[in-house]
Design a protein around this motif. Structure first.
Motif: not given
Length: 266
Positions: A7-8, A18-19, A30, A32, A211-213, A216
């Motif tokens: 969990y960001k 974001a998870w 992934a 959010r 990307h944010e993914a 992660l």
């Protein structure tokens, strides 16, 4: 099988989260949600023994290397407090201090007044955390790698037990000295190549982070390798067992009845 959930977090428990889930260090899913409270909608998807890690924003954490770490835990914590005392804006008694695991031991501190609301928010969402760490400790920065990452207008950096997270506008004030302290360590940039290239006199290894993914996935790979580990769920903030916590959070009558039946059999 899912063995790690991340969990960001944002700057507060009301910010989007974001998870991501991982199996053997590989990103499998992934998403959010709106805030920490909204994690309750997915909390029941994961097995009791799943490793669940909250990643705190680096702006809320101080981290400094311990040059010659003592072997005794009491002396190690005392040394950590001494290293951090002059750099903290709050009295040392108001800070929660832990020591990282791995080749480079580091003293890490967060205000108790900041950590407790995070944990209370997860409790209210019925999320049974197993660890709480800090974002820049999950970048893979070591004695042989100085790592920079761009994250939605923020800059994260990590190298050999040191790290920082600041707004991009302020990064130029701290990044050059950080790079100088890294000496000859190779410099790696994820997604902010022009910025890092302007701060560094040495060549920069450029890696994509579209990307944010992908960020992660970087966090998950590092946490799965366990080469470095920072966990604030220690001492007074150690959590109850995940099984006991989830049992206390059962809300459905059928689940509660099954649990009570199991207890009666025992």
């Amino acid at each position: 099988m899912i063995d790690l959930v991340l969990y960001k977090l944002g700057q507060t428990s009301e910010d989007p989260v974001a998870w991501a889930t991982f199996a053997g260090g590989v990103l499998s899913e992934a998403g959010r949600v709106a805030n920490v409270a909204a994690l309750s909608s997915i909390a029941d998807r994961f097995e009791i023994n799943t490793r669940i890690v909250a990643i705190l924003p680096g702006e809320q954490v101080a981290m400094r290397p311990i040059p010659s770490p003592p072997k005794l835990q009491s002396k190690l914590l005392a040394a950590s407090a001494f290293i951090l005392e002059d750099e903290l804006a709050e009295p040392i008694d108001d800070m929660h201090i832990v020591v990282s695991e791995g080749a480079q031991r580091a003293a890490c501190a967060i205000s108790k007044a900041q950590l407790q609301p995070w944990l209370s928010a997860f409790d209210e969402a019925n999320v049974a955390l197993t660890e709480a760490t800090v974002d820049y400790a999950c970048l893979g920065g070591t004695a042989t790698a100085c790592v920079f990452v761009g994250d939605q207008g923020r800059v994260l950096a990590s190298h050999a037990g040191r790290g920082f997270a600041v707004d991009q506008d302020l990064a130029g004030l701290v990044a050059p000295a950080f790079i100088d302290a890294a000496g000859d360590a190779p410099i790696i940039s994820y997604g902010i190549h022009e910025l890092v290239g302007g701060w560094a006199s040495a060549p920069v290894e450029r890696r994509a982070l579209p990307h944010e993914a992908d960020l992660l996935a970087l966090y998950g790979a590092q946490l799965s390798s366990k080469s470095t580990s920072v966990n604030f769920l220690a001492g007074a903030f150690r959590r109850k067992s995940q099984f006991a916590f989830k049992l206390g959070g059962l809300r459905r009558p059928a689940g509660l009845a099954a649990a009570l039946a199991a207890v009666a059999v025992v």
